[in-house]
Design a protein around this motif. Structure first.
Motif, PDB file in Angstrom:
ATOM      1  N   TYR A  38      -3.371   5.304  -6.509  1.00 12.39           N
ATOM      2  CA  TYR A  38      -2.844   4.329  -5.554  1.00 12.39           C
ATOM      3  C   TYR A  38      -3.950   3.431  -5.001  1.00 12.39           C
ATOM      4  O   TYR A  38      -3.734   2.233  -4.756  1.00 12.39           O
TER       5      TYR A  38
ATOM      6  N   SER B  87       0.862  -1.183   0.000  1.00 14.57           N
ATOM      7  CA  SER B  87       0.000   0.000   0.000  1.00 14.57           C
ATOM      8  C   SER B  87       0.895   1.228   0.000  1.00 14.57           C
ATOM      9  O   SER B  87       1.834   1.318   0.804  1.00 14.57           O
ATOM     10  N   ALA B  88       0.635   2.175  -0.888  1.00 11.88           N
ATOM     11  CA  ALA B  88       1.475   3.376  -0.992  1.00 11.88           C
ATOM     12  C   ALA B  88       1.528   4.112   0.336  1.00 11.88           C
ATOM     13  O   ALA B  88       0.499   4.522   0.878  1.00 11.88           O
TER      14      ALA B  88
ATOM     15  N   GLU C 140      -4.033  -0.591  -5.283  1.00 13.35           N
ATOM     16  CA  GLU C 140      -4.119  -1.404  -4.071  1.00 13.35           C
ATOM     17  C   GLU C 140      -5.282  -2.386  -4.136  1.00 13.35           C
ATOM     18  O   GLU C 140      -5.151  -3.548  -3.716  1.00 13.35           O
TER      19      GLU C 140
ATOM     20  N   TYR D 252      -1.058  12.271  -0.650  1.00 15.06           N
ATOM     21  CA  TYR D 252      -0.660  12.202  -2.051  1.00 15.06           C
ATOM     22  C   TYR D 252      -1.543  13.022  -2.991  1.00 15.06           C
ATOM     23  O   TYR D 252      -1.315  13.011  -4.195  1.00 15.06           O
TER      24      TYR D 252
ATOM     25  N   THR E 260      -5.475   8.471   1.886  1.00 15.12           N
ATOM     26  CA  THR E 260      -4.352   8.553   0.951  1.00 15.12           C
ATOM     27  C   THR E 260      -4.220   9.928   0.305  1.00 15.12           C
ATOM     28  O   THR E 260      -3.109  10.403   0.078  1.00 15.12           O
TER      29      THR E 260
END
Length: 253
Positions: A199, A118-119, A203, A192, A188
């Motif tokens: 992302y 996961s980012a 994911e 980001y 997120t």
């Protein structure tokens, strides 16, 4: 002859999204070179959903998987064949634990190491469980908690018509269970920005492949569903987080 939906779509829509979520070189450098000790807490704290607020049904400890990765890759398939017996609670525990569960490591924040990448360890994707015919799990809507390895119950009875609207299964047997992978985007995007949506999509793909391979190792019928009704998916999981977006579905027939 009718044209397909893909053929009639305005391709610039995709290009616009790609441009909006693109990173410039200076942004990449900023993210790469920033001192992690100066990051805000919301960049590093792993989200924990509804802990202590929703009733928890613990799942059994996952059993060791006996099939190797190569064999699981060969056996991975989409299986929509109807089954009549309930989904065994141990099979559910194995499927979710190995696909989506945690794997604690010394020095790592609790819940920050899982069986999929996961980012930034933001883990925006949650797995909702619509239990329709499952041993030991009440009929209704639940949320898988990887921290407790259990099901958090939040929804009441789900009617057959709800499932038919969600999946368009009107002429086929209803599944025993539906999984909905949904993204709480704020987890997120606060780090980001627009890139966070990319992302989240990536994911969800990682998680679905894990589910497919684990289902193959357990000899469980499993099928991903991309063409579900988003409005009905949001209605069924409504009320937990306001920015939650259903991205992917799967069924255990």
């Amino acid at each position: 002859m009718k044209r397909s939906l893909a053929a009639t779509a305005d391709l610039t829509d995709y290009e616009d999204f790609h441009a909006v979520s693109s990173l410039q070189g200076w942004q990449v450098d900023r993210l790469r070179l920033a001192d992690p000790s100066s990051w805000p807490r919301e960049w590093t704290e792993v989200a924990r959903r509804d802990s202590g607020r929703l009733p928890l049904t613990p799942l059994p400890r996952p059993r060791p998987l006996t099939m190797g990765l190569g064999d699981a890759l060969i056996r991975r398939r989409t299986d929509r064949g109807a089954r009549s017996e309930p989904v065994a609670v141990q099979d559910l525990a194995d499927l979710l634990g190995w696909s989506l569960g945690t794997r604690e490591q010394p020095g790592a924040a609790p819940g920050s190491r899982r069986h999929y990448p996961s980012a930034g360890a933001r883990f925006p994707i949650d797995c909702h469980i619509l239990a329709l015919n499952t041993e030991g799990i009440a009929h209704g809507a639940h949320l898988y908690s990887p921290f407790e390895h259990g099901c958090l119950t939040y929804g009441s009875v789900i009617h057959d018509a709800d499932v038919e609207r969600l999946l368009g299964f009107g002429d086929t047997a209803l599944p025993r269970m539906i999984l909905i992978l949904s993204a709480s985007m704020n987890r997120t995007t606060r780090k980001y920005g627009e890139r966070g949506y990319r992302y989240a999509l990536i994911e969800a793909g990682h998680m679905m492949q894990n589910l497919y391979l684990t289902a193959a190792a357990l000899d469980l019928p499993f099928a991903a569903v991309g063409g579900f009704c988003d409005i009905d998916a949001r209605r069924l999981i409504d009320g937990l987080e306001t920015d939650e977006l259903p991205l992917y579905c799967a069924v255990l027939p």
